[in-house]
Design a protein around this motif. Structure first.
Motif, PDB file in Angstrom:
ATOM      1  N   LYS A   1       0.854  -1.182   0.000  1.00 21.22           N
ATOM      2  CA  LYS A   1       0.000   0.000   0.000  1.00 21.22           C
ATOM      3  C   LYS A   1       0.894   1.237   0.000  1.00 21.22           C
ATOM      4  N   ILE A   2       0.685   2.098  -0.978  1.00 11.73           N
ATOM      5  CA  ILE A   2       1.442   3.337  -1.069  1.00 11.73           C
ATOM      6  C   ILE A   2       0.881   4.323  -0.049  1.00 11.73           C
ATOM      7  N   LEU A   3       1.770   4.976   0.670  1.00 12.09           N
ATOM      8  CA  LEU A   3       1.370   5.993   1.638  1.00 12.09           C
ATOM      9  C   LEU A   3       1.673   7.371   1.051  1.00 12.09           C
ATOM     10  N   TYR A   4       0.692   8.238   1.115  1.00 18.03           N
ATOM     11  CA  TYR A   4       0.866   9.602   0.620  1.00 18.03           C
ATOM     12  C   TYR A   4      -0.216  10.463   1.248  1.00 18.03           C
ATOM     13  N   GLY A   5       0.113  11.711   1.480  1.00 21.08           N
ATOM     14  CA  GLY A   5      -0.873  12.662   1.983  1.00 21.08           C
ATOM     15  C   GLY A   5      -1.452  12.247   3.316  1.00 21.08           C
ATOM     16  N   THR A   6      -2.760  12.074   3.367  1.00 15.48           N
ATOM     17  CA  THR A   6      -3.431  11.796   4.642  1.00 15.48           C
ATOM     18  C   THR A   6      -3.097  10.421   5.208  1.00 15.48           C
ATOM     19  N   SER A   7      -2.558   9.511   4.402  1.00 21.77           N
ATOM     20  CA  SER A   7      -2.194   8.184   4.923  1.00 21.77           C
ATOM     21  C   SER A   7      -0.732   8.108   5.360  1.00 21.77           C
ATOM     22  N   LEU A   8       0.009   9.208   5.207  1.00 21.56           N
ATOM     23  CA  LEU A   8       1.440   9.214   5.501  1.00 21.56           C
ATOM     24  C   LEU A   8       1.723   9.849   6.863  1.00 21.56           C
ATOM     25  N   PRO A   9       2.210   9.070   7.836  1.00 22.61           N
ATOM     26  CA  PRO A   9       2.453   9.630   9.171  1.00 22.61           C
ATOM     27  C   PRO A   9       3.788  10.359   9.311  1.00 22.61           C
ATOM     28  N   ILE A  10       4.731  10.113   8.408  1.00 24.04           N
ATOM     29  CA  ILE A  10       6.076  10.691   8.523  1.00 24.04           C
ATOM     30  C   ILE A  10       6.555  11.199   7.171  1.00 24.04           C
ATOM     31  N   LYS A  11       7.616  11.983   7.226  1.00 23.22           N
ATOM     32  CA  LYS A  11       8.346  12.372   6.015  1.00 23.22           C
ATOM     33  C   LYS A  11       9.826  12.267   6.346  1.00 23.22           C
ATOM     34  N   ALA A  12      10.588  11.750   5.400  1.00 23.89           N
ATOM     35  CA  ALA A  12      12.034  11.618   5.595  1.00 23.89           C
ATOM     36  C   ALA A  12      12.750  12.679   4.777  1.00 23.89           C
ATOM     37  N   GLU A  13      13.793  13.235   5.369  1.00 26.45           N
ATOM     38  CA  GLU A  13      14.670  14.181   4.680  1.00 26.45           C
ATOM     39  C   GLU A  13      16.079  13.616   4.709  1.00 26.45           C
ATOM     40  N   PHE A  14      16.858  13.993   3.711  1.00 26.88           N
ATOM     41  CA  PHE A  14      18.182  13.407   3.516  1.00 26.88           C
ATOM     42  C   PHE A  14      19.237  14.496   3.321  1.00 26.88           C
TER      43      PHE A  14
END
Length: 185
Positions: free
Chosen positions: A43-56
């Motif tokens: 299942k792809i997570l994006y927007g409202t289904s995404l709890p985190i964001k990663a930065e590099f």
């Protein structure tokens, strides 16, 4: 061609260009994908289904990185199953959401809470994959198109995006329009 037809063709060329696609990828981080394993497919997570964001921070545009995120107690996380540019690294690194995790085998990573972070959407391992910017750009170019609407005299451009996430597709179109307005109007 009349002047207005030439202008609309120029606009279409700008909207569907590699430069536009690269700008869209960078602005909304389309080179970073998140998913969870499902019974039959991921299942792809994006927007409202995404709890985190990663930065590099510190990685260059061509670095390809992947890892898994598991959620622990008290905003703690465990990162594991690292790969960078085709090389696999063993081990795991623990850290805190929102803080720089400096000692991963693939470089510095920052995992931030998204506005949709909650206990329910942090119960499963999230697989994170960061692609090279140009690879993500080329992927995007293969999924969106623009064409002149001949029914309206050829003065309207129809944009189409194919994506597994309706929300991401909408964000792509809105970002194309925003970048066009910022740079060409």
């Amino acid at each position: 061609l009349s002047s207005s037809n030439t202008n609309i063709i120029n606009e279409l060329s700008i909207i569907t260009s590699k430069d536009m696609a690269r700008s869209v990828v960078k602005r909304i981080a389309l080179n970073v994908n998140y998913k969870v394993s499902g019974k039959f497919r991921d299942k792809i997570l994006y927007g409202t289904s995404l709890p985190i964001k990663a930065e590099f921070p510190g990685l260059n545009d061509n670095d390809i990185v992947s890892f898994d995120v598991d959620f622990l107690k008290d905003n703690k996380i465990k990162l594991s199953n690292f790969t960078k540019n085709g090389e696999t690294f063993s081990g795991e690194v623990k850290g805190t959401i929102g803080y720089n995790i400096a000692n991963t085998p693939v470089g510095r990573i920052v995992v931030l809470k998204s506005p949709n972070y909650n206990k329910q959407n942090t119960q499963r391992t999230i697989h994170v994959k960061r692609s090279a910017i140009d690879s993500a750009r080329d992927n995007l170019l293969g999924r969106y198109s623009g064409e002149l609407n001949n029914k309206q005299g050829g003065t309207i451009i129809n944009l189409t995006v194919k994506d597994h996430s309706a929300q991401r597709g909408e964000d792509i179109l809105n970002t194309i329009i925003a970048i066009y307005k910022e740079n060409y109007i």
